[in-house]
Design an enzyme around this catalytic site. Structure first.
Site, short mmCIF file in Angstrom:
data_model
loop_
_atom_site.label_atom_id
_atom_site.label_comp_id
_atom_site.label_asym_id
_atom_site.label_seq_id
_atom_site.Cartn_x
_atom_site.Cartn_y
_atom_site.Cartn_z
N ASP A 461 14.84 -8.39 -2.50
CA ASP A 461 14.52 -6.99 -2.25
C ASP A 461 13.45 -6.87 -1.16
O ASP A 461 12.74 -7.84 -0.86
CB ASP A 461 14.03 -6.35 -3.55
CG ASP A 461 14.23 -4.85 -3.59
OD1 ASP A 461 14.63 -4.27 -2.57
OD2 ASP A 461 13.99 -4.25 -4.67
N GLU A 464 11.25 -4.72 4.57
CA GLU A 464 11.29 -3.74 5.65
C GLU A 464 9.90 -3.30 6.12
O GLU A 464 9.69 -3.10 7.31
CB GLU A 464 12.06 -2.48 5.20
CG GLU A 464 13.46 -2.75 4.68
CD GLU A 464 13.48 -2.94 3.17
OE1 GLU A 464 14.55 -3.23 2.62
OE2 GLU A 464 12.39 -2.80 2.53
N ASP A 528 18.39 2.37 -2.19
CA ASP A 528 18.06 3.37 -3.22
C ASP A 528 18.70 4.72 -2.92
O ASP A 528 18.24 5.46 -2.04
CB ASP A 528 16.55 3.53 -3.31
CG ASP A 528 15.85 2.24 -3.70
OD1 ASP A 528 16.54 1.32 -4.19
OD2 ASP A 528 14.63 2.14 -3.53
#
Length: 778
Positions: A461, A464, A528
């Site tokens: 995950d 970024e 998400d």
């Protein structure tokens, strides 16, 4: 980035210097052409004074690909990182040629792709063509003043993705010295850009540029290539790829890992503007005769995707995010999923397998998992699942491993030498510096420890929110270039550990962030999204754009991540999820077990899981093709049917391999889809619809999703009782189904282990079936 104010003017303070005339050819051979371009007509010696020049070089790294480099000042140090090109091995020497069709034109050609260089006074231009289909089909062109450098006032750059987000505007992300934070948005000065404009023809449509959740066709948009953690509901995205596909059958790859901006018919309606900061711009014009060929060539350049193991195609059941993860709850879910005929193949443990505030410590929370190794072994034995564990590259200062990382220099630093920290996501969070070989080895060891405990795959995950202001890398990387590229290093590090542990074709991730080349480390998911039909549609647009950017395998959060879907939405999304290459039930504050959404949802989930498992001989065969060619398993209709004008804007359906058309339902009762030319057969009912035509179905069954089989196709299905995606496809007795056969069809059957084929099945139009190395249902 806009450099104009309408047709005639430029914004106040912008200095734009574009090339208009080739003044000298420096090199002209089969290895390439290099020449100098002036920004004005040079009529006499005085015109050579006090005037800048652009140096342009054109060469070819492989057939059907032309490399263009434009430089202003060439003396600067080109700091890394740089994209890894041709990681699968050097290509064959391209078949190139150079010629002079007329006195004022130079033609350089590689394979079928050629560029005509206009060297006439005041007429500098590049014209790209592709002769793969026989004629010299026009692709695009750069016209006079289409290559330039520009100095732009600082305040005019604030609209760029890199300048407008939290990595620039939050106090913790600002440059700091003696506890003083410098707000760069209040600074003054000029920013140097390199610019290249390419023509956008009448009717031409542009696709790709990474995972983008807005309009699928990129015309009319400005796209900034800058990874951000912003969900799926805006222009921000997790996977930015500086590559687009054109409906004219070519691709353009900008070879810059830093922020690249694409003005796609926005600043100028008939132009695609490409700009980067600095003194040089490099890009590749990629042809081959079709959109699909251009995509194959791009993937050949940046790396083919690894082949995920067959078990990863089964249903992932997540603990969700902020829910309870105690062993009894998790085991109860697995038990009930089995009892309700919704077999789970992968159990995913999200963030809270670690203690709160301690992410990412790589240590199981002792209160929830007192004996994690025993628990993992027990759950895998009892329920026949693989286990996926969540991680990220951020280390909270509360984590037990934080002090070691600081002491040994494993984290990104500020210019002051302090560790770069902030409180976004985790308190006092530091970021692993993968340019430090020792830090790479350290982090890989932490992942290895997880695998040794019984974890089979990893959800990588984040990756970024990587700072580019006041940050120093171990190897001296340019922070602006490293921002996007960080995702590549992070996922590569983890993927290599998993692959070393389990072997080639047995490794997979569940990754969120990516840049060019990231397709080598599958699988990626969409991030998400909210629990709405609108978010489901934007998720699909993101997936289609990502597949048009070279990513072969893709997934998403079934039911949406934020919020709780209503029963109908959940069932519709389940069908979409199981007809994606990879399928995961995952939420934020609510569980995604189907009985939470009614018994109908349970029935739909069971039906779709079984359908996918039965289709695995087909799906895995298509996956091997994707691994070998780079053409994605899920792909937009425009890639498969470029000559059908209706396909240009179809963003609510896709091809699932060569033979299946899938159209998710974005409504409780109504289904809308398009059928291309030919007689297509409904997978569920056998209904035949002849295209081309648009179709609307009212009162569409909740337990179906429009899946249509292409004419002249053969599907080989596993047994109806199969409940797992990984089985020996050639030995179970496959059912042969034929669909509107027009000629003999041969279908290769994979073994189910790696990129190996067990045999094949041939079916003649009359129905005669012959099999080699494959057992068929009697």
């Amino acid at each position: 980035m806009k450099f104009t104010d309408g047709l005639w003017r430029r914004p106040t303070g912008v200095n734009f210097v574009g090339g208009v005339e080739v003044v000298e050819v420096l090199r002209e051979s089969k290895d390439g052409v290099e020449f100098i371009v002036a920004p004005r007509h040079v009529a006499h010696r005085g015109d050579t004074l006090n005037s800048p020049l652009l140096t342009v070089s054109i060469s070819s790294p492989m057939d059907d690909v032309l490399k263009v480099r434009v430089e202003h000042h060439a003396g600067g140090h080109n700091r890394g990182p740089h994209f890894e090109l041709f990681p699968d091995g050097a290509p064959a020497t391209p078949k190139t040629s150079v010629s002079r069709p007329t006195e004022d034109h130079i033609c350089f050609k590689s394979g079928s792709v050629a560029v005509d260089i206009n060297t006439a006074p005041k007429s500098y231009a590049l014209r790209f063509t592709d002769s793969a289909k026989g004629d010299d089909d026009f692709l695009c062109a750069t016209e006079p003043k289409g290559q330039a450098y520009a100095d732009v006032p600082w305040h005019l750059t604030f609209g760029q993705q890199s300048q407008a987000g939290c990595l620039t505007t939050l106090p913790a992300s600002m440059a700091r010295s003696d506890h003083f934070a410098l707000d760069s948005t209040r600074a003054t000065g000029l920013v140097r850009y390199m610019v290249n404009e390419l023509t956008l023809s009448v009717g031409e449509t542009i696709y790709g540029l990474g995972e983008r959740f807005g309009p699928f066709v990129k015309n009319g948009q400005v796209v900034g290539i800058w990874n951000q953690d912003g969900g799926t509901s805006s222009e921000q995205t997790y996977k930015n790829i500086p590559f687009y596909l054109s409906s004219k059958g070519y691709g353009l790859f900008v070879n810059h890992p830093e922020e690249v901006e694409f003005e796609v018919g926005r600043e100028k309606c008939s132009k695609i503007g490409v700009s980067v900061r600095g003194e040089r711009l490099e890009y590749f014009v990629i042809g081959g005769g079709s959109i699909k060929a251009a995509l194959r060539n791009y993937v050949r350049m940046t790396g083919r995707p690894a082949l995920p193991p067959a078990w990863t195609y089964g249903l992932y059941l997540s603990t969700s995010f902020t829910t309870s993860y105690d062993q009894e709850t998790v085991s109860g879910f697995l038990r009930e999923m089995r009892e309700r005929k919704c077999p789970v193949r992968v159990l995913h443990l999200d963030c809270f397998w670690m203690k709160r505030y301690d992410w990412c410590s790589f240590q199981f929370d002792p209160d929830t998992f007192p004996d994690p190794e025993k628990y993992l072994a027990d759950v895998k034995r009892e329920y026949g699942v693989k286990v996926c564990a969540w991680i990220n590259p951020y280390i909270s200062q509360r984590a037990a491993i934080f002090a070691e990382g600081v002491k040994k220099g494993y984290f990104l630093k500020r210019r002051s030498g302090d560790v770069w920290q902030w409180d976004e996501w985790q308190p006092g969070m530091a970021i692993v510096d993968f340019t430090n070989p020792a830090a790479w080895k350290w982090y890989a060891g932490l992942v290895q420890r997880l695998l040794d405990m019984g974890v089979d795959t990893v959800k990588t995950d984040f990756g970024e929110r990587i700072p580019h202001v006041d940050v120093v890398y171990h190897d001296g990387s340019d922070p602006s270039k490293a921002h996007n590229f960080y995702s590549f290093l992070y996922n590569k590090c983890v993927f290599e550990v998993v692959e070393k542990k389990y072997g080639k074709h047995e490794a997979a991730l569940f990754a969120r962030s990516a840049t060019a080349g990231g397709q080598r480390f599958p699988v990626h998911w969409g991030g998400d999204c909210e629990s709405t039909y609108e978010a489901m549609a934007e998720t699909l647009r993101g997936g289609l754009s990502l597949s048009a950017s070279g990513f072969a395998f893709w997934s998403h959060d079934i039911g949406g991540f934020e919020g709780k879907p209503d029963p109908a939405l959940f069932s519709r999304w389940v069908a979409f999820g199981l007809f994606s290459s990879h399928s995961r039930l995952h939420g934020s504050g609510s569980y995604r077990v189907p009985w939470n959404y009614g018994e109908t949802a349970v029935t739909v989930t069971a039906k779709m899981v079984r359908a996918k498992c039965r289709l695995m001989p087909y799906i895995y065969g298509e996956s091997i093709k994707a691994h070998e060619t780079g053409v994605p398993v899920m792909r937009a209709m425009i890639i498969e049917f470029p000559e059908d004008p209706a396909s240009a804007h179809l963003d609510k359906q896709y091809m699932f391999g060569d033979s299946l058309l899938v159209a998710p339902v974005f409504h409780g009762t109504r289904a809308d889809f398009y059928i291309p030319a030919g007689r297509w057969t409904c997978y569920w009912t056998g209904e035949v619809i002849e295209g081309p035509r648009f179709v609307r179905k009212t009162d569409y069954p909740i337990d179906q999703i429009p899946v249509f089989v292409r004419p002249n196709s053969v599907l080989l299905l596993g047994p109806e009782s199969i409940e797992t995606p990984d089985y020996e496809y050639a030995k179970v007795g496959l059912e042969v189904r034929t669909f509107e056969l027009e000629s003999e069809v041969e279908v290769k059957v994979p073994t189910g282990k790696g990129a190996k084929w067990a045999g094949s099945v041939k079916v003649a139009p009359g129905g005669k079936v012959s099999a080699s190395g494959v057992t068929l249902k009697k």
